[in-house]
Design a protein around this motif. Structure first.
Motif, PDB file in Angstrom:
ATOM      1  N   ALA A 292       0.399   0.146  -5.962  1.00 41.00           N
ATOM      2  CA  ALA A 292       1.334   0.712  -4.946  1.00 41.00           C
ATOM      3  C   ALA A 292       0.524   0.146  -3.490  1.00 41.00           C
ATOM      4  N   TRP A 293       0.623  -0.712  -2.757  1.00 43.16           N
ATOM      5  CA  TRP A 293       0.042  -1.381  -1.590  1.00 43.16           C
ATOM      6  C   TRP A 293       0.055  -0.717  -0.487  1.00 43.16           C
ATOM      7  N   SER A 294      -1.225  -0.644   0.139  1.00 42.53           N
ATOM      8  CA  SER A 294      -1.417  -0.118   1.691  1.00 42.53           C
ATOM      9  C   SER A 294      -2.426  -1.234   2.241  1.00 42.53           C
ATOM     10  N   PHE A 295      -2.376  -1.243   3.544  1.00 44.13           N
ATOM     11  CA  PHE A 295      -3.110  -2.078   4.424  1.00 44.13           C
ATOM     12  C   PHE A 295      -3.387  -1.229   5.608  1.00 44.13           C
ATOM     13  N   PHE A 296      -4.755  -1.800   6.070  1.00 45.90           N
ATOM     14  CA  PHE A 296      -5.129  -1.332   7.350  1.00 45.90           C
ATOM     15  C   PHE A 296      -5.793  -2.248   8.075  1.00 45.90           C
ATOM     16  N   ILE A 297      -5.185  -2.772   9.149  1.00 50.13           N
ATOM     17  CA  ILE A 297      -5.429  -4.041   9.782  1.00 50.13           C
ATOM     18  C   ILE A 297      -6.317  -3.790  11.133  1.00 50.13           C
ATOM     19  N   HIS A 298      -7.470  -4.320  11.313  1.00 47.24           N
ATOM     20  CA  HIS A 298      -7.933  -4.254  12.570  1.00 47.24           C
ATOM     21  C   HIS A 298      -7.920  -5.254  13.465  1.00 47.24           C
TER      22      HIS A 298
ATOM     23  N   ASN B 130       1.835 -15.095  22.656  1.00 48.71           N
ATOM     24  CA  ASN B 130       0.730 -14.462  23.500  1.00 48.71           C
ATOM     25  C   ASN B 130       0.884 -12.890  23.473  1.00 48.71           C
ATOM     26  N   TRP B 131       0.257 -12.095  22.752  1.00 52.03           N
ATOM     27  CA  TRP B 131       0.222 -10.580  23.020  1.00 52.03           C
ATOM     28  C   TRP B 131      -1.084 -10.288  22.613  1.00 52.03           C
ATOM     29  N   ASN B 132      -1.396  -8.918  23.123  1.00 54.56           N
ATOM     30  CA  ASN B 132      -2.543  -8.267  22.763  1.00 54.56           C
ATOM     31  C   ASN B 132      -2.521  -7.119  21.389  1.00 54.56           C
ATOM     32  N   GLY B 133      -3.731  -6.728  20.986  1.00 48.28           N
ATOM     33  CA  GLY B 133      -3.514  -5.698  19.851  1.00 48.28           C
ATOM     34  C   GLY B 133      -3.619  -6.262  18.426  1.00 48.28           C
ATOM     35  N   GLY B 134      -2.905  -5.499  17.828  1.00 46.90           N
ATOM     36  CA  GLY B 134      -2.916  -6.303  16.061  1.00 46.90           C
ATOM     37  C   GLY B 134      -3.163  -5.108  15.127  1.00 46.90           C
ATOM     38  N   ALA B 135      -3.838  -3.985  15.720  1.00 45.22           N
ATOM     39  CA  ALA B 135      -3.910  -3.092  14.670  1.00 45.22           C
ATOM     40  C   ALA B 135      -2.778  -2.641  13.822  1.00 45.22           C
ATOM     41  N   GLY B 136      -2.664  -2.248  12.514  1.00 43.51           N
ATOM     42  CA  GLY B 136      -1.622  -2.052  11.753  1.00 43.51           C
ATOM     43  C   GLY B 136      -1.808  -1.094  10.485  1.00 43.51           C
ATOM     44  N   ILE B 137      -0.771  -0.592  10.154  1.00 43.67           N
ATOM     45  CA  ILE B 137      -0.941   0.133   8.852  1.00 43.67           C
ATOM     46  C   ILE B 137       0.340   0.077   8.289  1.00 43.67           C
ATOM     47  N   VAL B 138       0.273   0.087   6.794  1.00 44.58           N
ATOM     48  CA  VAL B 138       1.400   0.730   5.975  1.00 44.58           C
ATOM     49  C   VAL B 138       0.633   1.053   4.496  1.00 44.58           C
ATOM     50  N   CYS B 139       1.500   2.131   4.046  1.00 45.60           N
ATOM     51  CA  CYS B 139       1.056   2.956   3.064  1.00 45.60           C
ATOM     52  C   CYS B 139       2.043   3.095   1.772  1.00 45.60           C
ATOM     53  N   GLY B 140       1.310   2.934   0.520  1.00 44.54           N
ATOM     54  CA  GLY B 140       2.203   3.138  -0.644  1.00 44.54           C
ATOM     55  C   GLY B 140       3.344   2.454  -0.771  1.00 44.54           C
ATOM     56  N   CYS B 141       3.131   1.068  -0.455  1.00 45.38           N
ATOM     57  CA  CYS B 141       4.365   0.190  -0.563  1.00 45.38           C
ATOM     58  C   CYS B 141       4.544  -0.190  -2.200  1.00 45.38           C
ATOM     59  N   THR B 142       5.435   0.317  -2.949  1.00 44.31           N
ATOM     60  CA  THR B 142       5.622  -0.027  -4.179  1.00 44.31           C
ATOM     61  C   THR B 142       6.505  -1.345  -4.436  1.00 44.31           C
ATOM     62  N   SER B 143       7.044  -1.882  -3.187  1.00 42.57           N
ATOM     63  CA  SER B 143       7.663  -3.164  -3.433  1.00 42.57           C
ATOM     64  C   SER B 143       6.647  -4.159  -2.895  1.00 42.57           C
ATOM     65  N   GLY B 144       5.534  -4.149  -2.685  1.00 48.60           N
ATOM     66  CA  GLY B 144       4.521  -5.079  -2.277  1.00 48.60           C
ATOM     67  C   GLY B 144       4.298  -4.938  -0.921  1.00 48.60           C
ATOM     68  N   LEU B 145       3.516  -6.065  -0.405  1.00 53.23           N
ATOM     69  CA  LEU B 145       3.169  -6.356   0.931  1.00 53.23           C
ATOM     70  C   LEU B 145       4.014  -6.974   1.727  1.00 53.23           C
TER      71      LEU B 145
END
Length: 276
Positions: A121-127, A136-151
């Motif tokens: 089960a996949w999780s990601f932590f984007i910095h 053209n946008w700023n930012g980009g941090a992101g999170i998802v947790c326990g994704c049983t159907s993949g990323l």
């Protein structure tokens, strides 16, 4: 410096200890690493402006929040600039006795925690999504947790409370409403089904696209960025879990997507470009 590690999950608290060590090896800063609420454990870490706060609260569950700073006196869900999750809704499960993939790439941390069937089960932590963004946008941090159907599945934002920090605001979570994010790479597509290519056994890395639902019509999507350091492919019967594939002069580690073995024609595999 280990950019990939497979750890045996003996206990949920030990998993957080192992994760903290892996983060330090790969350039993350640890703001808090210690006991929490009696017998549980809490880990707050960051890289750049992206902060994440994880804590255990049962024998196998870890809750996660994204935020923009660290306040020592505040609870995990009340950190500076926290994401829209205010209760314990976003979590991933660690199964004692089963392994977890810890993967560092330039711009993100990926965790694939195996369940009792050996399926991650996949999780990601984007910095930092890096240069692979649209518009053209700023930012980009992101999170998802326990994704049983993949990323890459289109249910990313609905079932796994994913959010991305865009133009000084977090996207809505737990919903398919306007403004939330969506994974735009289908779970079962031609790219996954027809690799390795018959004529030369080639495995080709295909980027995983994250999109944003239109602000006024949620049925329309805008491309946002490609997940950093993560690709899709299919190793067929010629590769095994964890092998390094050299593609275009770059090294990729191959890990199953939604199965316990490499080469599923339904889901394919993930290719991670290791780094930090």
């Amino acid at each position: 410096m280990a950019t990939y590690r497979s750890v045996v999950c003996s206990t949920v608290n030990q998993f957080l200890v192992d994760l903290a060590a892996f983060l330090v090896e790969n350039g993350w800063a640890i703001d808090l690493d210690g006991t929490y609420s009696g017998s549980y454990r809490r880990l707050h870490f960051h890289k750049g402006a992206a902060h994440f706060d994880l804590y255990s609260s049962s024998s196998n569950r870890i809750y996660a929040h994204a935020c923009l700073g660290y306040a020592a006196a505040n609870a995990p869900g009340d950190q500076p600039g926290r994401d829209p999750i205010s209760s314990a809704s976003r979590f991933f499960t660690v199964y004692p006795g089963y392994n977890a993939h810890l993967i560092s790439v330039a711009g993100a941390l990926y965790i694939g925690a195996l369940n009792t069937y050996g399926v991650p089960a996949w999780s990601f932590f984007i910095h930092d999504p890096g240069p692979d963004r649209f518009g053209n946008w700023n930012g980009g941090a992101g999170i998802v947790c326990g994704c049983t159907s993949g990323l890459c599945n289109s249910s990313m934002s609905n079932n796994n409370y994913a959010t991305v920090y865009i133009n000084n605001a977090w996207t809505p979570t737990g919903t398919t409403a306007a403004g939330s994010i969506i994974g735009l790479e289908p779970a079962a597509d031609l790219a996954a089904r027809h690799q390795p290519f018959f004529y030369n056994q080639t495995v080709m890395p295909i980027q995983i696209l994250v999109g944003l639902r239109n602000a006024s019509d949620a049925s329309k999507y805008h491309p946002l960025f490609f997940l950093p350091g993560a690709r899709r492919g299919n190793g067929g019967t010629i590769y095994d879990i964890g092998e390094i594939l050299v593609i275009g002069g770059e090294d990729y580690k191959i890990i199953p997507n939604q199965t316990a073995a490499i080469g599923s024609t339904s889901y394919g595999d993930y290719l991670f470009k290791l780094g930090n």
